[in-house]
Design a protein around this motif. Structure first.
Motif, PDB file in Angstrom:
ATOM      1  N   GLY A 279       1.008  -0.889  -0.295  1.00  0.00           N
ATOM      2  CA  GLY A 279       0.106  -0.181   0.220  1.00  0.00           C
ATOM      3  C   GLY A 279       0.762   1.437  -0.324  1.00  0.00           C
ATOM      4  O   GLY A 279       0.188   2.459  -0.943  1.00  0.00           O
ATOM      5  N   PHE A 280       2.044   1.344   0.704  1.00  0.00           N
ATOM      6  CA  PHE A 280       2.800   1.870   0.896  1.00  0.00           C
ATOM      7  C   PHE A 280       3.467   2.804  -0.914  1.00  0.00           C
ATOM      8  O   PHE A 280       3.498   3.918  -1.075  1.00  0.00           O
ATOM      9  N   ALA A 281       4.672   2.019  -1.099  1.00  0.00           N
ATOM     10  CA  ALA A 281       4.529   1.916  -2.315  1.00  0.00           C
ATOM     11  C   ALA A 281       4.055   1.884  -3.404  1.00  0.00           C
ATOM     12  O   ALA A 281       4.239   2.910  -4.224  1.00  0.00           O
ATOM     13  N   PHE A 282       2.670   1.437  -3.911  1.00  0.00           N
ATOM     14  CA  PHE A 282       1.820   1.691  -4.930  1.00  0.00           C
ATOM     15  C   PHE A 282       0.197   2.780  -4.352  1.00  0.00           C
ATOM     16  O   PHE A 282      -0.238   2.275  -5.256  1.00  0.00           O
ATOM     17  N   ALA A 283       0.730   3.351  -3.305  1.00  0.00           N
ATOM     18  CA  ALA A 283      -0.365   3.865  -2.973  1.00  0.00           C
ATOM     19  C   ALA A 283      -0.961   5.239  -4.220  1.00  0.00           C
ATOM     20  O   ALA A 283      -2.173   4.900  -4.340  1.00  0.00           O
ATOM     21  N   PRO A 284      -0.413   5.919  -5.057  1.00  0.00           N
ATOM     22  CA  PRO A 284      -0.153   6.524  -5.908  1.00  0.00           C
ATOM     23  C   PRO A 284      -1.283   5.583  -7.431  1.00  0.00           C
ATOM     24  O   PRO A 284      -2.500   6.164  -8.039  1.00  0.00           O
ATOM     25  N   GLU A 285      -0.758   4.864  -7.449  1.00  0.00           N
ATOM     26  CA  GLU A 285      -1.340   3.526  -7.917  1.00  0.00           C
ATOM     27  C   GLU A 285      -2.880   3.027  -8.038  1.00  0.00           C
ATOM     28  O   GLU A 285      -3.806   2.642  -8.752  1.00  0.00           O
ATOM     29  N   LEU A 286      -2.825   3.029  -6.606  1.00  0.00           N
ATOM     30  CA  LEU A 286      -4.106   2.411  -6.135  1.00  0.00           C
ATOM     31  C   LEU A 286      -5.149   2.659  -5.927  1.00  0.00           C
ATOM     32  O   LEU A 286      -6.461   3.268  -6.048  1.00  0.00           O
ATOM     33  N   ILE A 287      -4.616   4.707  -5.572  1.00  0.00           N
ATOM     34  CA  ILE A 287      -5.849   5.568  -5.785  1.00  0.00           C
ATOM     35  C   ILE A 287      -6.636   5.941  -6.621  1.00  0.00           C
ATOM     36  O   ILE A 287      -7.613   6.080  -7.115  1.00  0.00           O
ATOM     37  N   ARG A 288      -4.835   5.764  -8.240  1.00  0.00           N
ATOM     38  CA  ARG A 288      -5.480   6.353  -9.678  1.00  0.00           C
ATOM     39  C   ARG A 288      -6.458   5.205 -10.027  1.00  0.00           C
ATOM     40  O   ARG A 288      -7.310   5.829 -10.529  1.00  0.00           O
ATOM     41  N   LEU A 289      -6.492   3.724 -10.006  1.00  0.00           N
ATOM     42  CA  LEU A 289      -7.096   2.705 -10.088  1.00  0.00           C
ATOM     43  C   LEU A 289      -8.437   2.685  -9.547  1.00  0.00           C
ATOM     44  O   LEU A 289      -9.108   2.236 -10.098  1.00  0.00           O
ATOM     45  N   VAL A 290      -8.704   2.714  -8.006  1.00  0.00           N
ATOM     46  CA  VAL A 290     -10.048   3.130  -7.118  1.00  0.00           C
ATOM     47  C   VAL A 290     -10.704   3.853  -7.708  1.00  0.00           C
ATOM     48  O   VAL A 290     -11.681   4.243  -7.611  1.00  0.00           O
ATOM     49  N   TYR A 291     -10.313   4.926  -7.735  1.00  0.00           N
ATOM     50  CA  TYR A 291     -10.514   6.592  -6.785  1.00  0.00           C
ATOM     51  C   TYR A 291     -10.312   7.932  -7.994  1.00  0.00           C
ATOM     52  O   TYR A 291     -11.340   8.528  -8.145  1.00  0.00           O
ATOM     53  N   THR A 292      -9.735   7.373  -8.921  1.00  0.00           N
ATOM     54  CA  THR A 292      -9.964   8.196 -10.189  1.00  0.00           C
ATOM     55  C   THR A 292      -9.130   9.484  -9.796  1.00  0.00           C
ATOM     56  O   THR A 292      -8.554   9.409  -8.978  1.00  0.00           O
ATOM     57  N   PRO A 293      -7.566   9.882 -11.320  1.00  0.00           N
ATOM     58  CA  PRO A 293      -6.628  10.946 -10.700  1.00  0.00           C
ATOM     59  C   PRO A 293      -7.515  12.221  -9.250  1.00  0.00           C
ATOM     60  O   PRO A 293      -6.181  12.488  -9.036  1.00  0.00           O
ATOM     61  N   ALA A 294      -8.733  11.953  -9.355  1.00  0.00           N
ATOM     62  CA  ALA A 294      -9.020  13.278  -9.048  1.00  0.00           C
ATOM     63  C   ALA A 294      -8.294  13.246  -7.278  1.00  0.00           C
ATOM     64  O   ALA A 294      -9.068  14.220  -6.643  1.00  0.00           O
ATOM     65  N   TYR A 295      -7.852  12.091  -6.494  1.00  0.00           N
ATOM     66  CA  TYR A 295      -8.192  11.843  -5.622  1.00  0.00           C
ATOM     67  C   TYR A 295      -6.576  11.709  -5.148  1.00  0.00           C
ATOM     68  O   TYR A 295      -6.037  11.393  -3.960  1.00  0.00           O
ATOM     69  N   LEU A 296      -5.765  11.778  -6.037  1.00  0.00           N
ATOM     70  CA  LEU A 296      -4.311  12.019  -5.221  1.00  0.00           C
ATOM     71  C   LEU A 296      -3.758  12.697  -4.446  1.00  0.00           C
ATOM     72  O   LEU A 296      -3.337  11.994  -3.880  1.00  0.00           O
ATOM     73  N   ASP A 297      -4.374  13.521  -3.511  1.00  0.00           N
ATOM     74  CA  ASP A 297      -4.241  14.381  -2.481  1.00  0.00           C
ATOM     75  C   ASP A 297      -3.898  13.546  -1.500  1.00  0.00           C
ATOM     76  O   ASP A 297      -3.967  13.238  -0.320  1.00  0.00           O
ATOM     77  N   ALA A 298      -4.716  11.670  -1.769  1.00  0.00           N
ATOM     78  CA  ALA A 298      -4.708  10.457  -0.919  1.00  0.00           C
ATOM     79  C   ALA A 298      -3.640  10.145  -0.538  1.00  0.00           C
ATOM     80  O   ALA A 298      -3.518   9.346  -0.155  1.00  0.00           O
ATOM     81  N   VAL A 299      -3.091  10.301  -1.032  1.00  0.00           N
ATOM     82  CA  VAL A 299      -1.865   9.629  -1.252  1.00  0.00           C
ATOM     83  C   VAL A 299      -0.332   9.541   0.143  1.00  0.00           C
ATOM     84  O   VAL A 299      -0.242   8.595   0.518  1.00  0.00           O
ATOM     85  N   PRO A 300      -0.163  11.044  -0.130  1.00  0.00           N
ATOM     86  CA  PRO A 300       0.591  11.009   1.765  1.00  0.00           C
ATOM     87  C   PRO A 300      -0.674  10.467   2.573  1.00  0.00           C
ATOM     88  O   PRO A 300       0.044  10.499   3.673  1.00  0.00           O
ATOM     89  N   VAL A 301      -1.918  11.344   2.759  1.00  0.00           N
ATOM     90  CA  VAL A 301      -2.388  10.610   4.027  1.00  0.00           C
ATOM     91  C   VAL A 301      -2.688   8.526   4.599  1.00  0.00           C
ATOM     92  O   VAL A 301      -1.841   8.314   5.068  1.00  0.00           O
ATOM     93  N   MET A 302      -2.947   8.247   3.064  1.00  0.00           N
ATOM     94  CA  MET A 302      -2.905   6.862   2.714  1.00  0.00           C
ATOM     95  C   MET A 302      -1.100   6.000   3.663  1.00  0.00           C
ATOM     96  O   MET A 302      -1.063   5.731   4.314  1.00  0.00           O
ATOM     97  N   ARG A 303      -0.364   6.661   2.974  1.00  0.00           N
ATOM     98  CA  ARG A 303       1.145   6.564   3.319  1.00  0.00           C
ATOM     99  C   ARG A 303       1.425   6.925   5.075  1.00  0.00           C
ATOM    100  O   ARG A 303       1.887   6.165   5.383  1.00  0.00           O
ATOM    101  N   ILE A 304       1.351   8.150   5.598  1.00  0.00           N
ATOM    102  CA  ILE A 304       0.964   8.569   6.919  1.00  0.00           C
ATOM    103  C   ILE A 304       0.640   6.610   7.258  1.00  0.00           C
ATOM    104  O   ILE A 304       1.086   6.639   9.038  1.00  0.00           O
ATOM    105  N   PHE A 305      -0.782   6.585   7.268  1.00  0.00           N
ATOM    106  CA  PHE A 305      -1.585   5.874   7.921  1.00  0.00           C
ATOM    107  C   PHE A 305      -0.792   4.608   8.092  1.00  0.00           C
ATOM    108  O   PHE A 305      -0.611   3.251   8.720  1.00  0.00           O
TER     109      PHE A 305
END
Length: 198
Positions: A172-198
């Motif tokens: 999840g940490f390594a592929f957070a951008p790809e996971l979020i882009r795949l599941v939620y679309t690129p509009a929510y890439l702001d969630a990447v640092p939040v996911m990595r911190i969690f």
């Protein structure tokens, strides 16, 4: 059923109750579009679970006394209370994070914050499943007075959870951008640092 290792009964009860809850809440929300109706359905669901518990106790143990053996109850409570408090505080922490984010952030940032926390339910599921499997044996060992074996079993459970969770978190940490882009679309890439911190 967990303590008595009636796994099939417990699995059927959990899946059945989850299906009833989901269907009842969905129907109440769609048909009434009223919070009060949904809350009444939740209250009815609690009463259904309580009736199921009383039925289980009556069928497998009877409803006669003694209801509580004072020494065994206090001994078990001494071991179980810290685990219950830790679990309650863990759940409250997850909710408190969401409440703070909802109160302080604009809608888009709150959505990103919520998406960033998407792995938390998966981790909780793994943790709860492991507890359900190991807790009966740990309780039996504790009741027999074999604290050393109980702690060894707890350590083994922690190692098993770590062996599953740590690679998942790393992925999840390594592929957070790809996971979020795949599941939620690129509009929510702001969630990447939040996911990595969690």
């Amino acid at each position: 059923p967990t303590a008595e290792e009636r796994v099939a009964w417990q699995a059927k009860a959990k899946v059945g109750l989850a299906a009833v809850r989901a269907a009842a809440l969905s129907l109440a929300a769609v048909l009434t579009q009223s919070l009060e109706a949904v809350l009444l359905v939740l209250l009815a669901f609690v009463l259904l679970k309580l009736a199921l518990l009383i039925g289980y106790v009556a069928r497998h143990h009877g409803l006669r006394g003694p209801v509580v053996r004072r020494h065994a109850f206090s001994d078990q409570l001494r071991y179980a209370l810290p685990l219950g408090l830790a679990s309650a505080l863990f759940g409250l922490r997850v909710q408190a994070d969401q409440w703070v984010a909802a109160a302080l952030f604009p809608l888009g940032m709150f959505a990103s914050f919520s998406i960033g926390a998407a792995l938390a339910p998966l981790l909780a599921l793994i943790r709860q499943s492991t507890n359900g499997v190991f807790m009966p044996s740990m309780s039996r060992l504790q009741a027999a007075g074999d604290i050393r074996a109980m702690l060894a079993l707890n350590s083994r459970a922690n190692v098993m959870v770590s062996a599953l969770v740590l690679p998942l978190l790393t992925f999840g940490f390594a592929f957070a951008p790809e996971l979020i882009r795949l599941v939620y679309t690129p509009a929510y890439l702001d969630a990447v640092p939040v996911m990595r911190i969690f």
